[in-house]
Enzyme design. Sequence first.
Site, short mmCIF file in Angstrom:
data_model
loop_
_atom_site.label_atom_id
_atom_site.label_comp_id
_atom_site.label_asym_id
_atom_site.label_seq_id
_atom_site.Cartn_x
_atom_site.Cartn_y
_atom_site.Cartn_z
N ALA A 9 -17.27 26.81 -24.89
CA ALA A 9 -17.32 25.44 -24.37
C ALA A 9 -18.62 24.75 -24.74
O ALA A 9 -19.14 23.93 -23.98
CB ALA A 9 -17.16 25.47 -22.85
N HIS A 362 0.13 -6.16 11.11
CA HIS A 362 -0.27 -6.98 9.97
C HIS A 362 -1.62 -7.67 10.17
O HIS A 362 -2.05 -7.94 11.27
CB HIS A 362 0.78 -8.06 9.65
CG HIS A 362 1.57 -8.53 10.82
ND1 HIS A 362 2.94 -8.67 10.80
CD2 HIS A 362 1.20 -8.88 12.07
CE1 HIS A 362 3.37 -9.08 11.98
NE2 HIS A 362 2.33 -9.22 12.77
#
Length: 456
Positions: A9, A362
């Site tokens: 890596a 709401h």
Amino acid sequence: MELAAVILAAGKGTRMKSNLPKVLHQLCGRPMLSHVLNSVVAAGVDKTVVVAGFGAEQVTDFVGEKARVVLQREQLGTAHALLQAEGELTDYPGHLLVVCGDTPLLRAETLAKLADYHCESGAVATLLTAEMADPTGYGRVIRTTEGNVSHIVEQKDASPEELNVHEINTGVYCFKVPGLFNALKEISPANVQGEYYLTDIIQIFVQRGLTVKAVTLEDAREVQGINDRIQLSRAEVVLRHRVLEELMVQGVTIMDPENTYVDQGVKVGNDTVILPFTFLQGKTEIGSQCVLGPGSKINNCIIGDRNEIQYSVLVESKIGNDATIGPYAYLRPGTVLADHVKVGDFVEIKKSTIGHGSKIPHLSYVGDATIGEKVNVGAGTITCNYDGKKKYQTTLEDGAFIGSNTNLVAPVKVGQGAVIAAGSTITKDVPDNALGVARGRQTNLADWPKKQRKNS
């Protein structure tokens, strides 16, 4: 079987055009190196070494305790990279898988199959190969009449006969560790790039009369390398479909897999339906019989059974059972909803607990609040929790009713069964079963519009 793994890596990933090491770019919510680490561990590896180079500090921080990290200070080729792991494996008596950190599609089952075959065959090395319809650009694997590997030839060096070979080297190997590192030291950088190629070790072994075997991969996509953002996106598609197919096998309905995004590791219960443009991210867990979406994003949440969530964003929240959320709700970190809670459109909740059966239908903001059971929070209610320096707590006890367009200036408590008149700004506690009213008295002026017009 004693089995270790080295993950290469160290590459910079120049074509990624990124300051982030290539192996830390993400697919399905995890760095590609994480996928490779998980695969080697699941394949039965008992020791893992990661060879880091560019961005080594970042790679080391990510790997943590999952593996040992060694540094390749100069990127001088794959053989040189593997040689950096010698100190970690000098006395290791078993076998070694070598994989690349940019192959996140590689399955654990494939690695286990390679290791098992290698150990049973008695070979000094075993390659993972693949058959490709168009092998252009790849090194060809040349076999003997007995089926063993003779050598690997790069395309530019291949004869016309060798160019007709469609079996290619994937860069994944299994070796016997004893003698491996001494053989690596015999490799020379006699090539245009001046690098030490791991493929050269095959010819060294064969010249010694040692046996090199190969296992052919069934799905060549598993070793699809990632060198740029285009290949990253293609690998993401493959991995995402794997994740979705696994969920569907487990009893989850996914309406449109092409437009559904689920991170690897997310858990979803059976009979849940996931609608298009839904994102399930991080360590999210979803219960059974939920309906998620369309257009929802759920990140690091724990969600119970029979919940409906549409067009909403939930982050680090915990939801009970039988809740309805949305459309267009935003649940921020620290939100906890009990069973049978309703959170409707354009509601934002932050670091608050909402009790059983309560409703915020709401146009409300609830922050740093504790709301009891069966509380109704009317439209336009705002908890004023921040004075510019500190956050303060709002408490609404069981059965409270909050009228529309109410401001609750924290710290404040509304008692059990209390009612807040619409349009109030509440700055003091309201006792149980009381009516709280805090608004200017209405005055009606007769004929006022007519007088205004006359005076204008």
